[in-house]
Write a protein that holds these residues in place. Structure first.
Motif, PDB file in Angstrom:
ATOM      1  N   THR B 291      55.618  53.822  40.595  1.00 23.04           N
ATOM      2  CA  THR B 291      56.754  53.765  39.671  1.00 23.04           C
ATOM      3  C   THR B 291      56.230  53.661  38.245  1.00 23.04           C
ATOM      4  O   THR B 291      55.113  53.179  38.024  1.00 23.04           O
ATOM      5  N   PRO B 292      57.029  54.099  37.281  1.00 25.28           N
ATOM      6  CA  PRO B 292      56.546  54.113  35.884  1.00 25.28           C
ATOM      7  C   PRO B 292      56.220  52.730  35.346  1.00 25.28           C
ATOM      8  O   PRO B 292      55.504  52.622  34.355  1.00 25.28           O
ATOM      9  N   ASP B 293      56.721  51.675  35.997  1.00 27.38           N
ATOM     10  CA  ASP B 293      56.431  50.341  35.464  1.00 27.38           C
ATOM     11  C   ASP B 293      55.212  49.703  36.150  1.00 27.38           C
ATOM     12  O   ASP B 293      54.940  48.525  35.965  1.00 27.38           O
ATOM     13  N   THR B 294      54.480  50.495  36.940  1.00 32.67           N
ATOM     14  CA  THR B 294      53.302  49.960  37.629  1.00 32.67           C
ATOM     15  C   THR B 294      52.249  49.504  36.616  1.00 32.67           C
ATOM     16  O   THR B 294      51.910  50.229  35.687  1.00 32.67           O
ATOM     17  N   GLN B 295      51.755  48.276  36.819  1.00 29.45           N
ATOM     18  CA  GLN B 295      50.714  47.725  35.942  1.00 29.45           C
ATOM     19  C   GLN B 295      49.347  47.929  36.590  1.00 29.45           C
ATOM     20  O   GLN B 295      49.248  47.933  37.814  1.00 29.45           O
ATOM     21  N   VAL B 296      48.324  48.090  35.767  1.00 28.68           N
ATOM     22  CA  VAL B 296      46.979  48.308  36.287  1.00 28.68           C
ATOM     23  C   VAL B 296      46.032  47.261  35.705  1.00 28.68           C
ATOM     24  O   VAL B 296      46.112  46.927  34.520  1.00 28.68           O
ATOM     25  N   MET B 297      45.169  46.716  36.580  1.00 27.61           N
ATOM     26  CA  MET B 297      44.204  45.714  36.119  1.00 27.61           C
ATOM     27  C   MET B 297      42.801  46.099  36.604  1.00 27.61           C
ATOM     28  O   MET B 297      42.642  46.528  37.732  1.00 27.61           O
ATOM     29  N   PHE B 298      41.830  45.956  35.738  1.00 28.95           N
ATOM     30  CA  PHE B 298      40.425  46.212  36.076  1.00 28.95           C
ATOM     31  C   PHE B 298      39.700  44.889  36.305  1.00 28.95           C
ATOM     32  O   PHE B 298      39.940  43.927  35.587  1.00 28.95           O
ATOM     33  N   ARG B 299      38.800  44.891  37.311  1.00 29.35           N
ATOM     34  CA  ARG B 299      37.933  43.725  37.515  1.00 29.35           C
ATOM     35  C   ARG B 299      36.513  44.212  37.733  1.00 29.35           C
ATOM     36  O   ARG B 299      36.316  45.222  38.393  1.00 29.35           O
ATOM     37  N   PRO B 300      35.528  43.491  37.207  1.00 28.35           N
ATOM     38  CA  PRO B 300      34.142  43.930  37.386  1.00 28.35           C
ATOM     39  C   PRO B 300      33.786  43.998  38.869  1.00 28.35           C
ATOM     40  O   PRO B 300      34.236  43.166  39.660  1.00 28.35           O
ATOM     41  N   SER B 301      33.020  45.003  39.211  1.00 31.18           N
ATOM     42  CA  SER B 301      32.575  45.144  40.581  1.00 31.18           C
ATOM     43  C   SER B 301      31.234  45.851  40.576  1.00 31.18           C
ATOM     44  O   SER B 301      30.630  46.037  39.510  1.00 31.18           O
ATOM     45  N   PHE B 302      30.775  46.251  41.752  1.00 29.19           N
ATOM     46  CA  PHE B 302      29.495  46.959  41.792  1.00 29.19           C
ATOM     47  C   PHE B 302      29.568  48.145  42.736  1.00 29.19           C
ATOM     48  O   PHE B 302      30.029  48.029  43.872  1.00 29.19           O
ATOM     49  N   PHE B 303      29.182  49.299  42.258  1.00 32.89           N
ATOM     50  CA  PHE B 303      28.890  50.465  43.072  1.00 32.89           C
ATOM     51  C   PHE B 303      27.591  51.038  42.519  1.00 32.89           C
ATOM     52  O   PHE B 303      27.414  51.054  41.297  1.00 32.89           O
ATOM     53  N   PRO B 304      26.703  51.513  43.383  1.00 35.02           N
ATOM     54  CA  PRO B 304      25.403  51.973  42.879  1.00 35.02           C
ATOM     55  C   PRO B 304      25.522  53.181  41.954  1.00 35.02           C
ATOM     56  O   PRO B 304      24.668  53.401  41.115  1.00 35.02           O
ATOM     57  N   TYR B 305      26.592  53.965  42.117  1.00 33.20           N
ATOM     58  CA  TYR B 305      26.707  55.226  41.383  1.00 33.20           C
ATOM     59  C   TYR B 305      27.522  55.112  40.108  1.00 33.20           C
ATOM     60  O   TYR B 305      27.713  56.088  39.395  1.00 33.20           O
ATOM     61  N   THR B 306      28.069  53.913  39.838  1.00 28.60           N
ATOM     62  CA  THR B 306      28.788  53.731  38.576  1.00 28.60           C
ATOM     63  C   THR B 306      28.326  52.439  37.914  1.00 28.60           C
ATOM     64  O   THR B 306      27.969  51.471  38.577  1.00 28.60           O
ATOM     65  N   GLU B 307      28.351  52.442  36.602  1.00 31.05           N
ATOM     66  CA  GLU B 307      28.041  51.225  35.859  1.00 31.05           C
ATOM     67  C   GLU B 307      28.511  51.391  34.411  1.00 31.05           C
ATOM     68  O   GLU B 307      28.168  52.389  33.792  1.00 31.05           O
ATOM     69  N   PRO B 308      29.323  50.505  33.894  1.00 33.00           N
ATOM     70  CA  PRO B 308      29.942  49.382  34.592  1.00 33.00           C
ATOM     71  C   PRO B 308      30.930  49.864  35.651  1.00 33.00           C
ATOM     72  O   PRO B 308      31.535  50.915  35.497  1.00 33.00           O
ATOM     73  N   SER B 309      31.067  49.075  36.702  1.00 35.06           N
ATOM     74  CA  SER B 309      31.988  49.408  37.778  1.00 35.06           C
ATOM     75  C   SER B 309      33.208  48.508  37.715  1.00 35.06           C
ATOM     76  O   SER B 309      33.119  47.367  37.268  1.00 35.06           O
ATOM     77  N   ALA B 310      34.328  49.048  38.187  1.00 36.70           N
ATOM     78  CA  ALA B 310      35.551  48.244  38.169  1.00 36.70           C
ATOM     79  C   ALA B 310      36.330  48.452  39.457  1.00 36.70           C
ATOM     80  O   ALA B 310      36.446  49.560  39.946  1.00 36.70           O
ATOM     81  N   GLU B 311      36.825  47.355  39.978  1.00 38.17           N
ATOM     82  CA  GLU B 311      37.819  47.444  41.031  1.00 38.17           C
ATOM     83  C   GLU B 311      39.157  47.521  40.322  1.00 38.17           C
ATOM     84  O   GLU B 311      39.382  46.825  39.334  1.00 38.17           O
ATOM     85  N   VAL B 312      40.030  48.374  40.826  1.00 40.43           N
ATOM     86  CA  VAL B 312      41.298  48.579  40.145  1.00 40.43           C
ATOM     87  C   VAL B 312      42.422  48.010  41.005  1.00 40.43           C
ATOM     88  O   VAL B 312      42.523  48.308  42.187  1.00 40.43           O
ATOM     89  N   PHE B 313      43.219  47.182  40.377  1.00 35.43           N
ATOM     90  CA  PHE B 313      44.365  46.581  41.047  1.00 35.43           C
ATOM     91  C   PHE B 313      45.635  47.137  40.412  1.00 35.43           C
ATOM     92  O   PHE B 313      45.655  47.476  39.236  1.00 35.43           O
ATOM     93  N   MET B 314      46.688  47.230  41.227  1.00 33.10           N
ATOM     94  CA  MET B 314      47.978  47.561  40.618  1.00 33.10           C
ATOM     95  C   MET B 314      48.983  46.491  40.997  1.00 33.10           C
ATOM     96  O   MET B 314      48.818  45.793  42.005  1.00 33.10           O
ATOM     97  N   SER B 315      50.009  46.379  40.176  1.00 33.79           N
ATOM     98  CA  SER B 315      51.017  45.366  40.458  1.00 33.79           C
ATOM     99  C   SER B 315      51.616  45.661  41.827  1.00 33.79           C
ATOM    100  O   SER B 315      51.842  46.807  42.180  1.00 33.79           O
ATOM    101  N   CYS B 316      51.860  44.605  42.577  1.00 39.89           N
ATOM    102  CA  CYS B 316      52.274  44.739  43.977  1.00 39.89           C
ATOM    103  C   CYS B 316      53.576  45.536  44.076  1.00 39.89           C
ATOM    104  O   CYS B 316      54.563  45.243  43.400  1.00 39.89           O
TER     105      CYS B 316
END
Lengths: 713, 394
Positions: B291-316
């Motif tokens: 939905t257009p009101d979906t919020q997105v949040m980034f959190r630091p994480s680790f993947f070998p192929y990306t840096e900086p890496s982020a886990e992405v959360f969306m509002s429930c």
């Protein structure tokens, strides 16, 4: 990693409550998956709110698999100093254990520190046992507990050998010998390989380096003297050994991710301090530190401008050296580059994840805060490519197949061998998995049909009668490799039942109100989907009995001529599924016939035209003349042969030939069949006359009589 | 003399008459009433043409003739229908084998005319019409079902994702499911014995399988990242692609795990590509998919192929961020892994890691479909129960 907050507080001040601490750690990349109540630690009352945090430590941060590691992050987050736990001053006397790192073992063990200690083995004090338990480690005895305590606190794994049970009072770091075995602390006898590193005495292996100690030199209640080990083992060597032995321990977990090569002596000094503190023993002699080729620390150049280019934000230049220094990096300011500052950053030994600039940019991003990143949109610098043909084709296929009443299935790419076996073509072989989850997923599917048959059976067993499914996916075979395919299965009635149809079918002998779907329902779907891809298919009887998964005599080879080539290529097969195949997959008896087709999409694509080159022709302006003929021919004569004869004789004005009836029985001779065709004639430039069509019909009649001994009816 | 009935009056009168027809005798009577040589209403109409003014004559003549044809056809159709009302024994719907050749069907023009006019307006369907005795329809009976199939829900979500990213200028590319170690791991900054390989428990083939590249396939791909490597190996930057496809992990099936699932990975490589672009693009994507009101949040994480890496959360999507059982009271759902492409990955394909930056993300289509359609169990997607499949949009 379970972290007891009151233990953490001994090393760093925690200026916030438990929930805020958990939130801060999560925001900095250490996800707190649960917060559990802390046990009471006798004799070590918590100086504030306490809890056990369960942290998810990513594989790049083994330094945080310890209280100290988390304390470093907490210190950086809240700008507080670390308070090191007490370390003992090493005694000056020489060590009495001889350590040799053999040349063949030097790469896997660049540093090995050891010391001797006189011990009195007894249970460790309650506070130490309780802390170990809070972290998930079982207390054993004071000496072993000290080594584990050091590992949990500082992150460095240690080991203690019973010195009196080592032959020759010496330790050798070497690869295992051929056929060498060791009984590890868990009681298992392990067969070692020559690529595994062991710690041995004069005679035999006493520990698997970095993984687990040996039972024969285990510290017991009778132990009076120990050799303490605090070494650094190569991550790859430990990981390989741990995997080969299927043995993962707290030590191997840390070493394979990367321990701190600067830590061994520090860890040993901490162990000495703890032995003294709990009254379990005292070092006899100094620490023998075998470290022939000390590593130079990693130094990396960091440019402020690059931080902005990667992150897309302007981080205050002052913030960068401050945060890195708090994290334990050494900073030298470099010359400005294009008006922006640069730094030379030296990583501490525990930061095994830092090799290049981007690793430092990550540190800056983490501590600057991901939540502070705004959202922007990347510019489009060149026109995007047109969608790939293969993608468009699959979408078209789905449209055609769903419009034709088939629903899409997605089945597993790996199947049970018994399900795949019947679909293996002669001369080919199944592709097996080396480490399947179970027998149910043992082989890669040789065709899409096994999965579709299972899906059909699944639905049939849930009471569905009318089932039409298709799947588009990859198949795997030893001979052909990975190929794309499309498959269809059809079961049940030819058309949906309708109240109004009773009149049409009520006197028929088909049993139901609507006839069951047959081969021609399937053929119609196959024709339609091929037509959509620009392929004009030809169905032919297979040479011999046809594929083994079909009923003999009731399947077709689906062919088409490739553009520009005269020869027919095989696209796949269609037919009535051999009942035994479905029955073996659990199809209930009395379910009726299943018709199935599978085509090779690569072959279909090669045979197909380019749909984008379609040129429309105007609707015909002149009327068509339609003529029907009915002939009796040999029962075995394919309709296609008659059709070809008609086409060969007729002029271009014959625009369509379609069989509309086939009949055998009363009124038709023995061994004969009546075939009726509808012929449509039309010219694009004028109206045809009855007379000329009549003439053509006579010629066709003659040809059919001569070629096929047809009789007209 | 009574004023002459108009063409429309006669048409209406005939329609009413046809409705009341209950027997062949009625039909004959109706025919006489309208087409009878002496008193037929249409006959009278045609006669009146001659008396009309020259201006009206032509038009009236055309209309009267058309009506006559309509009525003739309607009467003929009704006669056929009453004959068809009694099915012959043994008729199984096939054409009779004794059908004679050379039955001309007339011109295309004649076929078109059959589809219009009085008969059609009255019966509501093409020939053959309802039997005489049931001229009045029970319109509450169900219509004849049109059998259509359904796309798989995972396909529906996949195609929606493809459309969103195509609209954002991304190209959709694909690759093999049987991969070699290099493209699945090594080129992605995961050399042999790299502990991050444990993050993706891999299924290996018993024997190498030949592939279209020079490296034999040894494993089932654990992600579609190999597609991105292949694309970069053969294309000059800028790169703006998504790679959807089936991936495999050695996970025992349960509510949220399936050993095979669908994934989409995205890759953008260009000069001046930043992490804020990544956030903006993913925000746009999730807002369109949900939905257009979906919020997105980034959190630091680790993947070998990306840096900086982020886990992405969306509002429930269930509680709109208020906290519920699904989001474990956090208000957030983890949906994606992402990050800035590791320079080592760019270097592995021969790109200039100093001039270029990039970002990448990976998302499980199954997970998105679970959230979008509120499916409870990921395994349901692979059971292919028609009762589930038929609930999804075509």
């Amino acid at each position: 990693m379970r972290i007891l907050v009151s233990w953490l507080r001994e090393i760093v001040p925690v200026p916030v409550g438990i929930d805020d601490l958990a939130e801060a750690l999560t925001r900095h990349g250490f996800e707190v998956s649960s917060v559990d109540p802390a046990p009471e630690i006798p004799g070590r009352p918590a100086a504030g709110p306490d809890a056990v945090l369960d942290l998810e430590i990513t594989t790049n941060r083994p330094d945080c698999l310890s209280v100290l590691g988390i304390a470093r992050e907490v210190a950086a987050i809240y700008a507080n100093p670390l308070r090191w736990p007490p370390l003992a001053e090493p005694p000056a006397a020489n060590a009495e254990v001889a350590v040799t790192i053999e040349e063949a073992g030097a790469a896997a063990c660049p540093r090995y520190a050891s010391s001797l200690a006189d011990v009195r083995v007894a249970p460790s004090p309650a506070w130490m046992a309780a802390r170990l338990e809070a972290a998930g480690v079982r207390p054993i005895n004071g000496v072993v507990d000290v080594t584990n305590y050091v590992m949990l606190e500082l992150g460095h794994p240690m080991h203690a050998f019973d010195l009196d049970r080592l032959a020759g009072a010496e330790l050798r770091v070497r690869p295992a010998r051929p056929a060498e075995t060791v009984r590890t602390l868990d009681g298992e006898t392990r067969a070692l390989g020559d690529d595994m590193l062991v710690i041995a005495d004069a005679e035999r292996a006493q520990a698997v380096a970095g993984v687990m100690g040996g039972a024969d030199s285990e510290v017991t209640g009778a132990t009076a003297r120990v050799a303490l080990e605090s070494a650094w083992f190569d991550p790859i060597s430990v990981r390989r050994t741990s995997r080969r032995l299927a043995l993962s321990t707290d030590a191997s977990y840390r070493f394979e991710r990367g321990a701190d090569i600067d830590a061994p002596v520090r860890a040993m000094r901490r162990a000495h301090a703890l032995l003294a503190e709990i009254g379990a023993g005292a070092p006899r002699g100094g620490i023998a530190d075998c470290y022939p080729a000390p590593r130079t620390p990693t130094t990396v150049a960091l440019r402020h401008a690059r931080i902005g280019r990667v992150l897309g934000i302007d981080v205050a230049p002052d913030f960068v050296p401050v945060i890195l220094e708090r994290l334990g990096f050494r900073i030298e300011t470099g010359p400005d580059e294009a008006g922006a500052p640069t730094w030379r950053v030296t990583a501490p030994g525990h930061r095994v994840d830092v090799h290049r600039e981007i690793d430092l940019i990550e540190e800056v991003a983490r501590h600057h805060g991901y939540h502070r990143l705004p959202s922007t949109f990347p510019p489009l610098r060149r026109p995007p490519a047109a969608p790939a043909d293969s993608l468009e084709r699959r979408r078209l296929l789905r449209r055609v197949l769903t419009a034709g009443g088939c629903s899409e299935a997605i089945t597993y790419g790996f199947i049970e061998e018994a399900a795949g076996r019947p679909f293996v073509a002669g001369g080919d072989e199944l592709v097996r998995l080396a480490n399947p989850l179970s027998e149910t997923y043992a082989v890669l599917r040789p065709a899409l049909l096994p999965g579709l048959v299972d899906a059909l059976v699944y639905n049939r067993r849930r009471g569905r009668r009318d089932i039409r499914l298709f799947e588009i996916g990859r198949r795997f075979s030893a001979a052909a490799g990975e190929t794309p395919g499309v498959a269809v299965v059809v079961a049940g009635s030819a058309a949906p039942e309708h109240w109004g149809d009773g009149q049409r079918w009520r006197t028929g002998d088909r049993g139901g109100r609507v006839p069951p779907a047959d081969f021609y329902d399937l053929a119609g779907i196959v024709e339609r989907l091929l037509d959509a891809l620009g392929v004009a298919p030809a169905f032919a009887a297979p040479a011999g009995a046809g594929p083994a998964w079909f009923v003999p005599g009731r399947s077709a080879v689906v062919q088409a001529s490739a553009p520009g080539e005269g020869t027919l290529v095989t696209l796949g097969h269609a037919g009535q599924l051999e009942p035994a195949v479905a029955a073996a997959r659990g199809l209930p008896a009395g379910s009726g016939a299943i018709h199935a087709a599978e085509l090779d999409l690569d072959a279909v694509v090669r045979a197909g035209g380019d749909r984008r080159r379609l040129v429309a022709s105007p609707p015909p302006r002149f009327p068509a003349i339609v003529r029907d003929i009915a002939i009796a021919v040999e029962r075995t004569l394919p309709a296609a042969a008659v059709r070809e004869t008609i086409r060969a004789v007729a002029p271009d004005s014959l625009v369509a030939v379609r069989a509309f009836d086939r009949y055998e029985g009363p009124g038709i001779g023995e061994g004969q069949v009546s075939l009726a065709f509808r012929l449509t004639f039309r010219r694009g430039d004028r109206t045809l006359t009855d007379a000329e069509v009549q003439r053509t019909m006579r010629e066709i009649g003659t040809a059919l009589r001569t070629t096929h001994q047809a009789t007209f009816r | 003399m009574a004023p002459l009935a108009t063409v429309e009056d006669v048409r209406a009168a005939f329609a009413a008459g046809l409705r009341d027809v209950a027997s062949p005798a009625d039909l004959q009577e109706l025919r006489n009433r309208f087409l009878g040589r002496k008193r037929g209403a249409v006959t009278a109409l045609l006669r009146s043409v001659a008396e009309a003014s020259p201006d009206e004559r032509r038009e009236l003549g055309r209309q009267a003739n058309a009506l006559k044809q309509e009525i003739e056809q309607a009467l003929a159709a009704r006669r056929e229908a009453s004959a068809a009302d009694a099915p012959t024994a043994g008729d199984d719907g096939r054409h009779s084998p004794t059908e004679k050749p050379a039955a001309a069907e007339g011109s295309a023009g004649a076929e078109v005319a059959r589809g219009s006019g009085v008969h059609d307006r009255i019966s509501g369907r093409g020939a053959p019409a309802a039997p005489l005795s049931s001229a009045v329809l029970d319109v509450t009976l169900p219509g004849r079902e049109v059998r259509v199939g359904h796309r798989h829900p995972l396909t529906a979500v996949r195609e929606e994702i493809e459309e969103i990213f195509t609209g954002l200028g991304f190209e959709v590319v694909e690759g093999p499911e049987v991969e070699d170690d290099y493209h699945n791991f090594e080129a992605l900054n995961m050399p042999p014995e790299h502990p991050a390989r444990d993050m993706q428990d891999t299924l290996y083939l018993d024997a190498p399988l030949r592939t279209r590249s020079d490296r034999p396939g040894t494993l089932l791909r654990t992600h579609t990242s190999g597609v991105q490597i292949r694309y970069m190996e053969t294309h000059e930057p800028p790169v703006r692609i998504i790679a959807p496809g089936v991936v495999y992990r050695r996970d025992t099936p349960d509510l949220t795990h399936s050993p095979m699932f669908q994934q989409v990975e995205g890759l953008l490589v260009d000069e001046d590509v930043t992490m804020t672009d990544l956030k903006g693009t993913l925000e746009c994507f999730l807002q369109r998919l949900f939905t257009p009101d979906t919020q997105v949040m980034f959190r630091p994480s680790f993947f070998p192929y990306t840096e900086p890496s982020a886990e992405v959360f969306m509002s429930c999507v269930f509680c709109r961020g208020d906290g519920c059982a699904v989001c474990k009271r956090t208000g957030w759902l983890e949906v994606l892994g992402s990050g800035m492409v590791h320079p080592a990955v760019l270097e592995a394909v021969g790109y200039d890691s100093e001039r270029l930056t990039g970002w990448a993300f990976g998302v499980g289509i199954d997970r998105l479909a679970i959230l979008k359609y509120r499916v409870q169990d990921i395994r349901a997607f692979y059971e292919n129960d028609l009762q589930l499949l038929e609930q999804f949009p075509l």
